[in-house]
Structure formats: structure tokens, C-alpha cells
Write an enzyme that holds these catalytic residues in place. Structure first.
Site, mmCIF file in Angstrom:
data_model
loop_
_atom_site.group_PDB
_atom_site.id
_atom_site.type_symbol
_atom_site.label_atom_id
_atom_site.label_comp_id
_atom_site.label_asym_id
_atom_site.label_seq_id
_atom_site.Cartn_x
_atom_site.Cartn_y
_atom_site.Cartn_z
ATOM 1 N N ASP A 6 2.279 -40.026 68.071
ATOM 2 C CA ASP A 6 2.004 -40.475 69.133
ATOM 3 C C ASP A 6 0.478 -41.286 68.888
ATOM 4 O OD1 ASP A 6 2.023 -40.734 72.054
ATOM 5 O OD2 ASP A 6 1.619 -38.884 72.391
ATOM 6 N N GLU A 38 -2.323 -47.230 69.489
ATOM 7 C CA GLU A 38 -2.231 -48.564 70.443
ATOM 8 C C GLU A 38 -3.431 -48.793 70.440
ATOM 9 O OE1 GLU A 38 1.253 -46.181 71.680
ATOM 10 O OE2 GLU A 38 -0.838 -45.839 72.068
ATOM 11 N N ASP A 81 5.148 -43.371 77.902
ATOM 12 C CA ASP A 81 5.114 -42.617 79.283
ATOM 13 C C ASP A 81 5.906 -43.218 80.586
ATOM 14 O OD1 ASP A 81 3.715 -41.204 77.749
ATOM 15 O OD2 ASP A 81 1.694 -41.513 78.417
#
Length: 798
Positions: free
Chosen positions: A465, A468, A533
Site C-alpha cells: 500500500d 505516492e 480508495d
């Protein structure tokens, strides 16, 4: 980045100098290409050669049908890292290159394979024209296929004030202000300006552009401004987790911009007939990729350039069941979910433990929460043996200062630092968290060691995960001296590469898979990726699909999404529709944020319908695995995505250019998710299409609208002249021996005198176990067990 005020004027403060004519040819060589100088004004006499820039060009070819264009203003600028790794799988054969001048000496051309770049040498007329000119077309007397071109002043060096850039760039962009050094800045008197390089490529009438990574805005990129800069912004805005500086044209060519830093694309936005490409600094490099009109061939060549997708293990195509994010869970909760799924025949192949397998504030410590999991090794052995699941755990590349690893990381210099030597920390996401510096080889070994420890106790794979929101302002320093602006979006590449390679070293060449959120160009080499998400609505479901089709149009073969949506609690209808969509995607995961995604929580009608929908869709995918895994092998070998937008398969159908709510799943199956409680809308291209569920045949092209569409189905149609191989109804895992179980052979609208040969995968890597030959309504298995043959020749109807 936009620099003009309308078509003719420049915006206030913009100093624009565009190339207008070739001043000198420096070199012509079939290996190194053509080197030449372009002046930014007409050179009528010696005096005109002073007080103005010259742009230095190199036009060359690294492989057949690929031409590189490099333009530099100041060539003395030190080249900084990181850089994209090109041709990472193998070096291609030397390209077939020819260099020719026209008889009038007005044109100088370089041809690589069937791709030709023609440089205009006339005064006031500089530009490059790209065409597809294959020997086959020449022999047939066909005209060259025009792809795109640049025109006079289309390539420029531009200086703008920092305030101008601030007004256009997003808050999270790479712009540095204040006392920070401005890369590519130029001093003019007492004012500092920021330098950009610009190149504009033409758009023809009706041409549509795709790709640029996983973008949740419209599938067709025309009319938009797109910044290639990874950000954590969900699925409902222009921000994206996976930004790829590559676009695919409906005319069957692609453009890859070889810059890891922020790249801005104005696609028919600043100028309606141009794609503007701009980067900060003194140079710009891009590759023109010619598929000869074929989008599939263009994607193959792009993946030759940036890397082929790895082949995920067959077990990854099964259902992932997640514990979800902020929900409370422990051993008892997880076991209860697995038992409930088993009882309802919702066969789960991967158990995913999200963040709270570790203690709060402890991410990433790589240690199980001892209260929730007192003996994790024993527990993992138990659930794997009892429920036949693989185990995936959530990780990210950040270390909280509360984690026991933090002190060691600081002492040994394993974290990204500030210019003064302090560790770069902030409180966003985890309190006091630091970023692992993956440019430090020792930090990579240290991080891999933590992963290996988890694999030792039974973990099979990792959800990688984040990656970024990487620091790039305020004096950031990397171990290897990487430029923070160039490294920010590239950070995810070295993170996922490390985790994927660690798994591969343990599990073998085709045993590794991650579940990644962020990526950049070349990230397709480390599958699988999911969409990030999203909210729990039909609108978010559609956003997710647009993002996935945009990503697969950028060279990513495998893609997934959070079934039911991540944020919020999906209504039962949304959950059931999303389940069908999710199981007819290449990879499938149930995952949420503050609520679980087990189906019985959505059986509010008392009919246990959500569980039945999930059980039916899981079973359909498991039975389809001989077909799906064969398609996965093709994606691995060619780079053509397994799950792809309709235009890639039907480029001549103008309707397919704009379809963003349906897709092809491999070569033969069309899938159209339903984005409504009751109504299905979809389009069937030309040909005969057979419903997967009912065997009814519909002839296209036509739009279809069906009211009261059942939750227990999803529009899935099989193309004519197709053969699908299905496993037996008894299968409960995706990774069975496809050649030995006894296949059901379904032949769809195959003429009686035609012969169709279908390869059957072994299910273990890219090897083939045998084949099935279908002819005259009969099927013969060669090295393959065939149980039944069904000739799907049904009458017309929906």
C-alpha cells in the site's frame, strides 16, 4: 502546463522560443540516428545566429517501429537519477534503420521498421512528420498511414515566473518555492524564472487518446489537462495513484515520455488539435511507437520498451477476502469469516489481513499484534490447513517512530533525510513516520529481511500500500543522490520491485505477486494492482472501471478493485452488482474501510441473495480458469492487457472509442457490469454474441437495454468463432490442473467446416499442458481430458 492566451498570444510573463527551421545537420548515422540543430528564428545572415537559443535534436531508433526524439536546450546540465529502465527484459535485435534525403533536399527521414520520421528542412517550416510505411502496404500501393506530427514552434524552450507555475500546478505538485533551488531556473536580472521544455504533437479529426495511467476522469483523455504525478487522492478526482507518461491513440500509435518527474499533458485542451507535453528543465525525450494501426501491437511494443507484465500465480485469480481497514478483528473474527464463506460456498483462496494485524501506531513494525494474534505462526498454519487459503498481509514503505525498527533505521541511515542530515518525518498517516530510502542497498536488504521473517511463519504475499505521497520539497536527500523531484513518483517502482523480487527469490520465477496501489511506467512488471480508495456507490463503481481501463491502456495487464467500495457501507444492491463486476475482473478482492465485506452482512432481504450471488460468481470464475489463465499467459508474453477497453479489440467501430462501462476480458469474452438496481445498458459490436448464462445469441452491432436485470447475473457475452474451456462444477480453487480435471468444451458459433485449436495451460507458470481441437461439433483433447462438448448454436434472442 498551459502557456498560451488563446491561439496566438502568450500568457503574461511567458518567454516562449519555439524552433522554426533546421540550422545545421550535425550527423547522420543509422546506429546513432540524426543529430541536428534547430533555430528559434529565421537565420537570414550571420548576425541572426547570435543572442538566441539553438535546440539540439537527436532522432534515432532503439528497436524496430520505435523512434526516439531527444531535444536539449543546454546540454551541459548534469543528468540526474532516477531514470526509467528501458528494455528490462531483454535487449531487442538491432533495428532495421534507413536514412534518406528527398530529391529536393527539403526532407531528411529516418525509418525504423515501418515507422518513418520525416524532418522538414525548409526555411520557416521545421517539424517532424511520423508515418507508418510497411513494405506490405507499399507493395499493395497503399498510401502511408499518417500518425502525428510537430509543426514550426511546436518544440520550444519556455521561461515563466514561479507565481505563474503556482497558479497552474496542484498543491501537491513538484514545484519548489522559497529558498529551495529551482531546477531549470534561469536568472534574468534580479528575477528568477522557471524553465520548461515543450513539445506539441498533432491530433487529427476523430482521433481519441487513452492511457496516461489509472485516471478516474473520462476514459477518452481529449479535452483534459493531465499531470503525471502520483498522489493519494481517492478515485473521485483528477489525482491518481498510478500516473504513466504514455498515451495510446485510436490511430494505432503511442507516445512514451521518458521522464520520471512531473510531466504535463494538454490533450486537445490548450490547443484543440494538439497534445502539449511539457517538463521542467533543459531537455525533453519521447518515443513514438508504431503499431501500424493496431492498438494491441502498440501496447506490445510499449511493453517491450518498459517491461512485460509478470505472470501472477494461478491462485491469485481466486477470491481475496480482506479483514478491511479500521474494523476490529482478531483470530476469532477471521476464523468466523472463513467458516461463513466456506458454509456458503463462497470459496476464498486468499485471506488478507489489513493494517491492524500490527498494533496501532506501530506501522510498519512487521510484528503481529500479540493480543489479537498471540501465536501468529501457529494460527496461520491452522487457517491455511483448514480453509486452504494463502495469506496476504498489508505493508507500506513507512516506519513509525513508535515501531521497534525505527531506532535501528535512524542509526544505520536507512531513511530519507533532510539536507541537514535529520530524518525526514511527519505525522500524516503515522505519527512521526519516516520513509525507507530504497536507494540505499543496505536499507533494501534490511527491509527484505523483515519480509522474509514473515514468510518464514506462513505469509505468502504482501499488499504493498501507499508509496505516492513522497517528500520532494524542503531539502530532501537520498542515499544515492537521486533528485527528489525525479524520485517522488518513481519511489513506488523501487518499493514494489523490492517486495516482488523478495517474493520471487523465495517462491520461484512465477510464484510472486503483490497487491499494489501505486505505480509508474514499468510497474506492470510487478502485478497485481488495485484501484485504490473508492466510495460505496454506483458512481464510484463506474469511476473504478474507468480507472482500470485507463491503466490497462497504459500497459498494465492485471487489475483489481475493492468489491463493494472502500469508503462507507454499500447498499445491498450496490454490493451485489459490484460482486459480479469484481469476479469478472482479472483479480477479485472483498475489501472495505470501516465495515466488513462478507456477503451475509448484505442479505437484508432475508433471501441470502448476496451470498448466492457471490457463490455463483466465484464458481463461474473458478470454472473459467482454463480460459482465464491462458489469457493471462498471453498478456505476460505480449503485454496486451487481459482486461481491456473495447476500442483495443474493435478500433474500427466508432462506438467502441467511447465505451467506458464495459470491457473485453481476454480475446473472447465481453463483460458489461450493471450500474443500477434494475437496468442493464450495453453495446455489442458487429458479429454474433452468445450469452454466457443462457446461450441465447444476439447479432450486433446494437445497443441493448434490459429492465429488471437479475442480481444473480451480469451481461457476459462470448464472441463468435470462440471456444471456452470450463473446469468441472466441483472445483473450489482456481489453481487446479486444468488438463486433468475433465473439461467442458463450449464452441460458440463455429462453422461446421472450421477448425479451432485452443491451448490448455498447465496452471504452473506459462507452460502449456496440451490443446483441444474443435471441428464439426466434436472436440479432441491432446494431452487434455475432455468430459463434454457443447455446440452453442442457439436461435436469436436476448
Amino acid at each position: 502546463m498551459r502557456f498560451t492566451d488563446g491561439l496566438w498570444l502568450k500568457r503574461a510573463g511567458v518567454d516562449f522560443r519555439g524552433g522554426v527551421e533546421v540550422a545545421e545537420i550535425l550527423n547522420k548515422d543509422e546506429k546513432t540516428g540524426i543529430d541536428y540543430l534547430v533555430a528559434c528564428r529565421h537565420i537570414a545572415n550571420r548576425g541572426d545566429s547570435m543572442d538566441g537559443p539553438l535546440l539540439t535534436f537527436n532522432v534515432s531508433s532503439p528497436a524496430d517501429d520505435i523512434i526516439k526524439v531527444r531535444v536539449d536546450h543546454f546540454k551541459g546540465v548534469r543528468q540526474k537519477s532516477p531514470n526509467f529502465e528501458l528494455f528490462p527484459d531483454s535487449k531487442p535485435p538491432a533495428p532495421k534503420v534507413t536514412i534518406n534525403s528527398s530529391t529536393s533536399s527539403d526532407t531528411l527521414s529516418l525509418q525504423s521498421g515501418s515507422l518513418k520520421a520525416s524532418i522538414n528542412l525548409k526555411e520557416y517550416s521545421y517539424g517532424i512528420r511520423f508515418t507508418s510505411e510497411s513494405d506490405e502496404k507499399k507493395q499493395k500501393g497503399e498510401k502511408p498511414l499518417f500518425l502525428c506530427s510537430t509543426e514550426p514552434k511546436s518544440t520550444a524552450v519556455i521561461d515563466v515566473p514561479p507565481s505563474y507555475v503556482i497558479n497552474q500546478m496542484s498543491e501537491s505538485s513538484c514545484l519548489e518555492t522559497g529558498t529551495d533551488a529551482l531546477l531549470g531556473s534561469v536568472e534574468k536580472g534580479n528575477s528568477s524564472k522557471i524553465r520548461f521544455m515543450l513539445n506539441e504533437l498533432s491530433l487529427t479529426v476523430g482521433e481519441t487518446i487513452y492511457g496516461l495511467g489509472e485516471r478516474f476522469t473520462p476514459l477518452v483523455k481529449n479535452g483534459g489537462s493531465h499531470s503525471i504525478w502520483n498522489q493519494d487522492g481517492g478515485t473521485s478526482s483528477q489525482q491518481a495513484y498510478k500516473n504513466i507518461p504514455f498515451y495510446l491513440s485510436s490511430r494505432g500509435y503511442g507516445i512514451f515520455v521518458n521522464h520520471t518527474e512531473e510531466v504535463d499533458f494538454e490533450v486537445g485542451a490548450e490547443k484543440c488539435s494538439k497534445v502539449g507535453i511539457s517538463v521542467r528543465g533543459e531537455g525533453l525525450e519521447y518515443y513514438v511507437i508504431n503499431g501500424g494501426g493496431s492498438l494491441k501491437r502498440t501496447l506490445e511494443l510499449y511493453c517491450l520498451l518498459t517491461g512485460r507484465p509478470a505472470l501472477p500465480p494461478s491462485w491469485t485469480f481466486g477470491l481475496y477476502m480482506s479483514t478491511s481497514f479500521t474494523t476490529s478483528y482478531d483470530e476469532k473474527t477471521v476464523s468466523g469469516f472463513l467458516e461463513g464463506m466456506k458454509e456458503r460456498e463462497c470459496y476464498t483462496r486468499v485471506l488478507h489481513l489489513d493494517c491492524y494485524w500490527m498494533k496501532a501506531y506501530d506501522w510498519c513494525s512487521f510484528q503481529f499484534d500479540d493480543k489479537a494474534f498471540p501465536d501468529p505462526a501457529s494460527y496461520l498454519r491452522t487457517v491455511k490447513d483448514k480453509y486452504n487459503v494463502k495469506v496476504c498481509v498489508w505493508i507500506n514503505p513507512y516506519i513509525s517512530q513508535r515501531a521497534h525498527l525505527f531506532k535501528e533505521g535512524v542509526e544505520k541511515g536507512y531513511f530519507i533525510k533532510r539536507a541537514n542530515g535529520d530524518v525526514w518525518q511527519w505525522d500524516l498517516w503515522q505519527p512521526g513516520m519516516a520513509y525507507v530510502d530504497f536507494t540505499n542497498p543496505d536499507a533494501c536488504k534490511w527491509y527484505a529481511k523483515q519480509l522474509e521473517g514473515l514468510m518464514d511463519i506462513g505469509v505468502d504475499t504482501f499488499k504493498t500500500d501507499f508509496g505516492e505521497r513522497i517528500p520532494h520539497k524542503g531539502g530532501v536527500t537520498y542515499f544515492d543522490g537521486s533528485d527528489p523531484r525525479l524520485a517522488s513518483s518513481y519511489y513506488t517502482q523501487i518499493f514494489n520491485d523490492l517486495v516482488f523480487t523478495t517474493l520471487k527469490n523465495r517462491l520461484g520465477e512465477h510464484g510472486a505477486a503483490v497487491f499494489a496501489r501505486s505505480a509508474t511506467a514499468g510497474g506492470q512488471r510487478f502485478p497485481v494492482h488495485w484501484g485504490g480508495d473508492c466510495e460505496s456507490t454506483y458512481e464510484a463503481m463506474a469511476e473504478s472501471l474507468r480507472g482500470g481501463l485507463s491503466l490497462t491502456s497504459s500497459g498494465f495487464a492485471f487489475w483489481s478493485h475493492d468489491i463493494g467500495g472502500f469508503e462507507g457501507l454499500p447498499p445491498a444492491a450496490v454490493f451485489k452488482r459490484w460482486v459480479a463486476f469484481g469476479l469478472f475482473s482479472s483479480h477479485s478482492r472483498l475489501h472495505g474501510s470501516k465495515s466488513f465485506r462478507v456477503p451475509w452482512l448484505y442479505d437484508d432481504d432475508g433471501k441470502d441473495e448476496a451470498s448466492k450471488v457471490l457463490a455463483k460468481m466465484v464458481k463461474a470464475k473458478l470454472r473459467l480458469m482454463p480460459y482465464l489463465f491462458a489469457q493471462a499467459i498471453k498478456s505476460h508474453e505480449t503485454g496486451v492487457p487481459m482486461m481491456r477497453s473495447m476500442v483495443i479489440d474493435f478500433p474500427e467501430d466508432p462506438t467502441c472509442q467511447y465505451l467506458d462501462k464495459q470491457y473485453m476480458l481476454g480475446d473472447n469474452v465481453l463483460v458489461a457490469p450493471v450500474f443500477s438496481d434494475d437496468t442493464a445498458n450495453f453495446y455489442l459490436p458487429e458479429g454474433k454474441w452468445t450469452c454466457f448464462w443462457t446461450n441465447a445469441v444476439t447479432t450486433g452491432p446494437r445497443w441493448i437495454k434490459k429492465e429488471n436485470y437479475p442480481f444473480t447475473a451480469i451481461p457476459v457475452f462470448v464472441k463468435e468463432n470462440s471456444v471456452l474451456l470450463l473446469g468441472p462444477d466441483s472445483v473450489d480453487v482456481p489453481d487446479y490442473e486444468y488438463s486433468k480435471v475433465g473439461l467442458e468444451v463450449r464452441a460458440y458459433q463455429i462453422p461446421s467446416d472450421a477448425e479451432v485449436v485452443v491451448q490448455v495451460p498447465s496452471g504452473k507458470g506459462p507452460e502449456w499442458a496440451g490443446k483441444v481441437v474443435v471441428k464439426g461439433g466434436k472436440a479432441e483433447g491432446q494431452g487434455v481430458k475432455v468430459d463434454s462438448v457443447a455446440d452453442m448454436q442457439e436461435k436469436e434472442g436476448l
